[in-house]
Write an enzyme that holds these catalytic residues in place. Sequence first.
Site, PDB file in Angstrom:
ATOM      1  N   ASP A 155     -13.323  -4.064   0.823  1.00  0.00           N
ATOM      2  CA  ASP A 155     -14.324  -5.052   1.257  1.00  0.00           C
ATOM      3  C   ASP A 155     -15.368  -5.260   0.156  1.00  0.00           C
ATOM      4  OD1 ASP A 155     -13.030  -5.057   3.756  1.00  0.00           O
ATOM      5  OD2 ASP A 155     -14.142  -3.257   4.329  1.00  0.00           O
ATOM      6  N   HIS A 196     -14.587  -1.646   8.850  1.00  0.00           N
ATOM      7  CA  HIS A 196     -13.554  -2.311   8.048  1.00  0.00           C
ATOM      8  C   HIS A 196     -12.694  -3.215   8.926  1.00  0.00           C
ATOM      9  CE1 HIS A 196     -10.497  -3.146   5.129  1.00  0.00           C
ATOM     10  NE2 HIS A 196      -9.567  -2.587   5.875  1.00  0.00           N
TER      11      HIS A 196
HETATM   12  P1  NAI Z   1       3.993  -0.360   4.163  1.00  0.00           P
HETATM   13  O1  NAI Z   1       4.743  -0.579   5.417  1.00  0.00           O
HETATM   14  O2  NAI Z   1       4.414  -1.092   2.956  1.00  0.00           O
HETATM   15  O3  NAI Z   1       3.972   1.186   3.814  1.00  0.00           O
HETATM   16  C1  NAI Z   1       3.722   2.174   4.737  1.00  0.00           C
HETATM   17  C2  NAI Z   1       4.491   3.401   4.333  1.00  0.00           C
HETATM   18  O4  NAI Z   1       4.185   4.431   5.293  1.00  0.00           O
HETATM   19  C3  NAI Z   1       6.019   3.201   4.346  1.00  0.00           C
HETATM   20  O5  NAI Z   1       6.575   3.607   3.111  1.00  0.00           O
HETATM   21  C4  NAI Z   1       6.484   4.087   5.492  1.00  0.00           C
HETATM   22  O6  NAI Z   1       7.761   4.663   5.281  1.00  0.00           O
HETATM   23  C5  NAI Z   1       5.391   5.147   5.490  1.00  0.00           C
HETATM   24  N1  NAI Z   1       5.305   5.914   6.727  1.00  0.00           N
HETATM   25  C6  NAI Z   1       5.454   5.507   8.012  1.00  0.00           C
HETATM   26  N2  NAI Z   1       5.341   6.549   8.855  1.00  0.00           N
HETATM   27  C7  NAI Z   1       5.100   7.626   8.093  1.00  0.00           C
HETATM   28  C8  NAI Z   1       4.893   8.997   8.380  1.00  0.00           C
HETATM   29  N3  NAI Z   1       4.903   9.465   9.629  1.00  0.00           N
HETATM   30  N4  NAI Z   1       4.686   9.837   7.352  1.00  0.00           N
HETATM   31  C9  NAI Z   1       4.665   9.372   6.072  1.00  0.00           C
HETATM   32  N5  NAI Z   1       4.858   8.096   5.744  1.00  0.00           N
HETATM   33  C10 NAI Z   1       5.077   7.235   6.738  1.00  0.00           C
HETATM   34  O7  NAI Z   1       2.448  -0.673   4.499  1.00  0.00           O
HETATM   35  P2  NAI Z   1       1.235  -0.914   3.473  1.00  0.00           P
HETATM   36  O8  NAI Z   1       1.144  -2.341   3.142  1.00  0.00           O
HETATM   37  O9  NAI Z   1       1.366   0.088   2.382  1.00  0.00           O
HETATM   38  O10 NAI Z   1      -0.020  -0.563   4.407  1.00  0.00           O
HETATM   39  C11 NAI Z   1      -0.242   0.743   4.865  1.00  0.00           C
HETATM   40  C12 NAI Z   1      -1.464   0.795   5.774  1.00  0.00           C
HETATM   41  O11 NAI Z   1      -2.652   0.486   5.045  1.00  0.00           O
HETATM   42  C13 NAI Z   1      -1.419  -0.207   6.929  1.00  0.00           C
HETATM   43  O12 NAI Z   1      -1.873   0.419   8.104  1.00  0.00           O
HETATM   44  C14 NAI Z   1      -2.400  -1.273   6.506  1.00  0.00           C
HETATM   45  O13 NAI Z   1      -2.944  -1.966   7.584  1.00  0.00           O
HETATM   46  C15 NAI Z   1      -3.433  -0.445   5.798  1.00  0.00           C
HETATM   47  N6  NAI Z   1      -4.320  -1.200   4.921  1.00  0.00           N
HETATM   48  C16 NAI Z   1      -5.597  -0.741   4.788  1.00  0.00           C
HETATM   49  C17 NAI Z   1      -6.505  -1.397   4.005  1.00  0.00           C
HETATM   50  C18 NAI Z   1      -7.904  -0.859   3.856  1.00  0.00           C
HETATM   51  O14 NAI Z   1      -8.742  -1.570   3.277  1.00  0.00           O
HETATM   52  N7  NAI Z   1      -8.225   0.327   4.323  1.00  0.00           N
HETATM   53  C19 NAI Z   1      -6.139  -2.646   3.299  1.00  0.00           C
HETATM   54  C20 NAI Z   1      -4.751  -2.997   3.444  1.00  0.00           C
HETATM   55  C21 NAI Z   1      -3.891  -2.314   4.253  1.00  0.00           C
END
Ligand code: NAI
Length: 340
Positions: free
Chosen positions: A154, A184
């Site tokens: 942000d 957030h």
């Molecule tokens: P993605 O789907 O590309 O990656 C998520 C990964 O987590 C995958 O590789 C999956 O296999 C893994 N995963 C699922 N369950 C798991 C478990 N029990 N143990 C270990 N790994 C596991 O998703 P992306 O784009 O990487 O986003 C991840 C998270 O980050 C989402 O919840 C998203 O909303 C959040 N996010 C947060 C932001 C922030 O500013 N804090 C900004 C953008 C996204």
Amino acid sequence: MKVTVLGAAGGIGQPLSLLLKLNTSIDVLSLYDIVNAHGVAADLSHIPTKSSVESYQPTSKTDTTQLQQALVGSDVVVIPAGIPRKPGMTRDDLFKINAGIVAGLVNAISIHSPKASVCIISNPVNSMVPLAAKILKQNGVFDPRKLFGVTTLDLQRFETFSAKLLGVSDPDLLKGRISVIGGHSGNTIVPLSHLSNNISTKFQQFVPEPKDLIHRVQFGGDEVVKAKEGRGSATLSMAAAAYRFIQTIIDPSTRHSGIVPESTFVSLRGIQGGDALADHLGVEFFAIPVQIGQNGQAERIVDPFELDFVSSDEKKLVAIAVKELKGNIEKGLNFKYDAK
Ligand code: NAI
């Protein structure tokens, strides 16, 4: 220095792990995911930097040893595990699935690396951090100074969009001179532009009607979700944001000088200055500038209200944010997690 990434093979996990591999303060980079952790680690291990890369991936649904080995001895654990948003979804829509994932991972942290600093990226951050605090507390290892919700994206957006409007050629110049507090998601994100007279004057001159800018910071994530047409949310800018935050945890001297340090979503009580702020706001969790100490802990809250950095219009936005945050926090605290 051992840094562990849980969810290392994901859209955020991969570029974040790449950035961490390039950091010379890290000795061991431990990568855990339920898929493709070994592939990502093999790839990164061909980069000639000091850190060794280890990978862990469960061999079955009941295999917990890989997670245990990934975590043992960690100084910092970062969690980008979980599902991202699709068009039309809010961060809150992710709660049910991601809460189960994050709760399981935090439970394992509390057993295998209870002293680590924990940085939560998984959404909705406003609910995940209270949920993580509850689990750490239940397991008797909660240190509010070591649990962080990563809200740096942000701030990055606010810096980027503001620099453009203000005609500042290098957005780096705004670091520490503007801030984002609250939470957030949407209305809980409150950009602050009154930290210094100099910048404040520039905003009055170039952004006399800040409504559009504030809205763009609050809902900037939607631009990315829409542009990716169902293929996820922000990953590259998020990895850069998380890396920026983690750098300050593993090496506080890299923190940019400025008027205030960067914000992070924390459990206020138990951090110096947190009680007064929690009483003032009426919430226990809030994104706020925090001074990080030598051991990667939140040393002290730098209260922008006390410093008179919050304008009357911004205070109105804070009131709206607090109202929404209360529900988000409640949701995290009410999630029932069964460790069995
Ligand atoms: P993605 O789907 O590309 O990656 C998520 C990964 O987590 C995958 O590789 C999956 O296999 C893994 N995963 C699922 N369950 C798991 C478990 N029990 N143990 C270990 N790994 C596991 O998703 P992306 O784009 O990487 O986003 C991840 C998270 O980050 C989402 O919840 C998203 O909303 C959040 N996010 C947060 C932001 C922030 O500013 N804090 C900004 C953008 C996204």
